[in-house]
Scaffold this motif. Structure first.
Motif, mmCIF file in Angstrom:
data_model
loop_
_atom_site.group_PDB
_atom_site.id
_atom_site.type_symbol
_atom_site.label_atom_id
_atom_site.label_comp_id
_atom_site.label_asym_id
_atom_site.label_seq_id
_atom_site.Cartn_x
_atom_site.Cartn_y
_atom_site.Cartn_z
ATOM 1 N N PRO A 131 -57.290 86.420 -40.886
ATOM 2 C CA PRO A 131 -57.588 85.172 -40.178
ATOM 3 C C PRO A 131 -56.719 84.944 -38.944
ATOM 4 C CG PRO A 131 -56.422 84.734 -42.238
ATOM 5 C CD PRO A 131 -56.823 86.182 -42.273
ATOM 6 N N GLU A 132 -55.438 85.377 -39.008
ATOM 7 C CA GLU A 132 -54.547 85.150 -37.871
ATOM 8 C C GLU A 132 -55.029 85.913 -36.639
ATOM 9 O OE1 GLU A 132 -50.640 86.681 -38.316
ATOM 10 O OE2 GLU A 132 -49.854 85.660 -36.535
ATOM 11 N N LEU A 133 -55.314 87.219 -36.829
ATOM 12 C CA LEU A 133 -55.756 88.039 -35.699
ATOM 13 C C LEU A 133 -57.126 87.581 -35.208
ATOM 14 C CD1 LEU A 133 -55.431 90.328 -33.739
ATOM 15 C CD2 LEU A 133 -56.149 91.934 -35.529
ATOM 16 N N ARG A 134 -58.010 87.226 -36.127
ATOM 17 C CA ARG A 134 -59.331 86.736 -35.728
ATOM 18 C C ARG A 134 -59.204 85.473 -34.881
ATOM 19 N NH1 ARG A 134 -63.962 88.554 -37.258
ATOM 20 N NH2 ARG A 134 -64.105 90.242 -38.782
ATOM 21 N N GLN A 135 -58.292 84.587 -35.276
ATOM 22 C CA GLN A 135 -58.114 83.347 -34.528
ATOM 23 C C GLN A 135 -57.530 83.617 -33.144
ATOM 24 O OE1 GLN A 135 -59.252 80.539 -35.990
ATOM 25 N NE2 GLN A 135 -58.989 79.481 -34.042
ATOM 26 N N ILE A 136 -56.621 84.589 -33.066
ATOM 27 C CA ILE A 136 -56.030 84.952 -31.771
ATOM 28 C C ILE A 136 -57.109 85.492 -30.839
ATOM 29 C CG2 ILE A 136 -54.524 86.638 -30.642
ATOM 30 C CD1 ILE A 136 -52.581 86.270 -32.975
ATOM 31 N N ILE A 137 -58.006 86.328 -31.383
ATOM 32 C CA ILE A 137 -59.088 86.881 -30.571
ATOM 33 C C ILE A 137 -60.063 85.786 -30.158
ATOM 34 C CG2 ILE A 137 -61.078 88.443 -30.603
ATOM 35 C CD1 ILE A 137 -59.444 90.292 -32.412
ATOM 36 N N LYS A 138 -60.381 84.896 -31.097
ATOM 37 C CA LYS A 138 -61.341 83.821 -30.800
ATOM 38 C C LYS A 138 -60.791 82.856 -29.748
ATOM 39 C CE LYS A 138 -63.848 79.964 -32.896
ATOM 40 N NZ LYS A 138 -64.088 79.170 -34.114
ATOM 41 N N ASP A 139 -59.536 82.403 -29.935
ATOM 42 C CA ASP A 139 -58.920 81.448 -28.994
ATOM 43 C C ASP A 139 -58.087 82.210 -27.975
ATOM 44 O OD1 ASP A 139 -58.179 79.346 -31.841
ATOM 45 O OD2 ASP A 139 -60.000 79.446 -30.608
ATOM 46 N N LEU A 145 -58.161 95.115 -35.271
ATOM 47 C CA LEU A 145 -58.907 94.395 -36.306
ATOM 48 C C LEU A 145 -59.880 95.324 -37.020
ATOM 49 C CD1 LEU A 145 -59.530 91.694 -37.670
ATOM 50 C CD2 LEU A 145 -61.231 91.273 -35.878
ATOM 51 N N ASP A 146 -60.601 96.148 -36.263
ATOM 52 C CA ASP A 146 -61.544 97.088 -36.875
ATOM 53 C C ASP A 146 -60.829 98.072 -37.791
ATOM 54 O OD1 ASP A 146 -63.639 95.888 -35.574
ATOM 55 O OD2 ASP A 146 -63.719 97.338 -33.932
ATOM 56 N N GLN A 147 -59.660 98.554 -37.363
ATOM 57 C CA GLN A 147 -58.903 99.503 -38.180
ATOM 58 C C GLN A 147 -58.423 98.856 -39.471
ATOM 59 O OE1 GLN A 147 -55.791 100.850 -35.590
ATOM 60 N NE2 GLN A 147 -57.169 102.035 -34.274
ATOM 61 N N LEU A 148 -57.925 97.624 -39.376
ATOM 62 C CA LEU A 148 -57.440 96.921 -40.559
ATOM 63 C C LEU A 148 -58.569 96.657 -41.543
ATOM 64 C CD1 LEU A 148 -55.024 94.375 -38.850
ATOM 65 C CD2 LEU A 148 -54.382 96.309 -40.271
ATOM 66 N N PRO A 174 -56.321 91.315 -46.401
ATOM 67 C CA PRO A 174 -55.411 92.408 -46.064
ATOM 68 C C PRO A 174 -54.325 91.945 -45.114
ATOM 69 C CG PRO A 174 -57.475 92.637 -44.867
ATOM 70 C CD PRO A 174 -57.651 91.493 -45.828
ATOM 71 N N ALA A 175 -53.114 92.367 -45.390
ATOM 72 C CA ALA A 175 -51.994 91.991 -44.535
ATOM 73 C C ALA A 175 -51.779 93.063 -43.487
ATOM 74 C CB ALA A 175 -50.721 91.832 -45.374
ATOM 75 N N VAL A 176 -51.239 92.678 -42.367
ATOM 76 C CA VAL A 176 -50.919 93.635 -41.315
ATOM 77 C C VAL A 176 -49.661 94.383 -41.726
ATOM 78 C CG1 VAL A 176 -50.309 93.917 -38.905
ATOM 79 C CG2 VAL A 176 -51.943 92.162 -39.589
ATOM 80 N N THR A 177 -49.768 95.687 -41.893
ATOM 81 C CA THR A 177 -48.643 96.471 -42.399
ATOM 82 C C THR A 177 -48.072 97.419 -41.363
ATOM 83 O OG1 THR A 177 -50.196 98.114 -43.243
ATOM 84 C CG2 THR A 177 -49.517 96.383 -44.756
#
Length: 401
Positions: free
Chosen positions: A180-188, A232-235, A269-272
């Motif tokens: 959700p964090e990365l998706r929100q960064i991409i969206k906004d 995002l796609d890789q994660l 999934p967490a960013v690792t």
């Protein structure tokens, strides 16, 4: 901030069906289509002394006004007109949030659908200027003139039904429980926020980070968005989640009749990826930066002007200039990568260069280019590329001196 979902596609691609269906799912969005304004004012076309250009300007003004009056818009267009280029430039200039969706359908299928609709009495307004194009010519023209658009999502209306395209749209832009964090960064999307996340969470890509840190411009903004989408796609592809993904465009498998409703993801999934500290720049790195940064800045400037060049020949020439500049930047980056790993610039034997004639130097340069090309294709050892690049650069300097 104003949000605009741009839905573009050829005549008969199914973009209107998709856009109106999307409007039902997003009632707060205003649906805007230039063709609707043509239909509403079509009575003027039948009047004596009708002026096509004045009519199109009037329709364009009404379309712009409708977009200006609403904060959330679904804008339907063919994408292959000068008007769309102008209004798209306004969107970029005003930094609106854009979601660009391409409704893809082969031109032959578009033509078949268009002819069937005409037989069924479907009303379609096509502006006429110097000459009238037949439907086949007009569809081919729109296909060619919309090729410059870079879509965030491509939906294949030949393979999938409208309700399946809607599902794919929301899976792309509104998937729940998945990064959700990365998706929100991409969206906004905000350049500084996105760059900070990228630097903090992605390991490696040292020179991409260096390039992005050089400042915000059209080229860097597009590159950062691309990098974030790739992360995002890789994660998501490696995450233990059952979130459904649409069949890629290059896949030729036909959709099955099974229900493709995506189940709720049960694991977020967490960013690792590892966080690494950036080492201080060495004198060699600073020297190389002084070589690539001016080239990159010029390439970025030319790239940002492409959409403003109307002449096809000049636009093609500008594209080649960008590619040539970025090839030169890539050569310096390869040398910089070598410095990063080995702590020094690649060495090469320059013995005998002073005794070489310009013709011999030119021949050696051509040989080195062949070596480099073969190495990039895997036919020769890639670790030799920086050394060959360094030797070629020195020979080119001497030839041009």
């Amino acid at each position: 901030m104003k949000e605009i979902i741009i839905v573009y596609g050829n005549m008969g691609s199914g973009k209107s069906t998709f856009s109106r269906s999307l409007k039902k799912h997003l009632p707060s969005y205003q649906y805007v289509c230039l063709d609707d304004y043509r239909k509403d004012n079509f009575g003027e076309v039948l009047e004596d002394g009708h002026n096509t250009h004045e009519f199109e300007h009037k329709v364009a003004r009404k379309t712009k006004a409708a977009i200006k009056d609403h904060q959330q818009v679904i804008y339907e267009t063919t994408g292959g007109t000068r008007f769309f280029k102008e209004i798209y430039a306004d969107f970029i200039r005003n930094q609106y949030k854009l979601y660009i969706v391409h409704i893809h359908c082969p031109p032959a299928i578009c033509l078949e659908r268009h002819m069937k609709r005409e037989q069924d009495g479907h009303f379609h307004v096509v502006p006429v200027y110097k000459k009238r194009l037949d439907p086949k010519e007009y569809i081919e023209r729109l296909e060619d003139r919309s090729a410059w658009i870079k879509a965030d999502l491509v939906l294949n209306s030949e393979k999938y039904k409208p309700h399946e395209l809607i599902k794919q749209f929301f899976q792309k832009f509104n998937a729940k429980g998945s990064n959700p964090e990365l998706r929100q960064i991409i969206k906004d999307f905000d350049y500084s926020t996105g760059l900070k996340w990228f630097n903090d969470h992605v390991e490696g890509k040292f020179f991409v980070k260096e390039m992005l840190s050089s400042g915000e411009d059209d080229f860097n903004r597009a590159r950062l968005k691309k990098e974030l989408h790739q992360v995002l796609d890789q994660l998501e592809s490696s995450a233990p989640t059952s979130l459904h993904k649409p069949v890629p465009e290059r896949s030729r498998r036909k959709p099955t009749g099974r229900d493709t409703t995506p189940p709720q993801a049960t694991i977020t999934p967490a960013v690792t990826v590892k966080v690494t500290e950036r080492a201080a720049q060495s004198p060699e790195e600073l020297e190389l930066k002084e070589k690539w940064l001016p080239l990159y800045s010029k390439a970025s400037m030319v790239f940002g002007q492409l959409d403003l060049i109307e002449d096809d020949g000049k636009r093609k020439q500008a594209c080649f200039e960008v590619l040539d500049l970025m090839d030169r930047v890539s050569e310096v980056w390869q040398e910089a990568d070598f410095v990063k790993v080995h702590g020094k610039k690649p060495e090469y034997i320059d013995q005998g260069m002073d005794d070489m004639t310009p013709e011999q130097m030119s021949k050696r340069i051509r040989t080195l280019r062949t070596y480099i090309s073969k190495a990039k294709k895997g036919k020769l050892k890639k670790e030799n590329i920086p050394t060959w690049e360094a030797e070629k650069a020195e020979l080119e300097r001497r030839v041009s001196a």
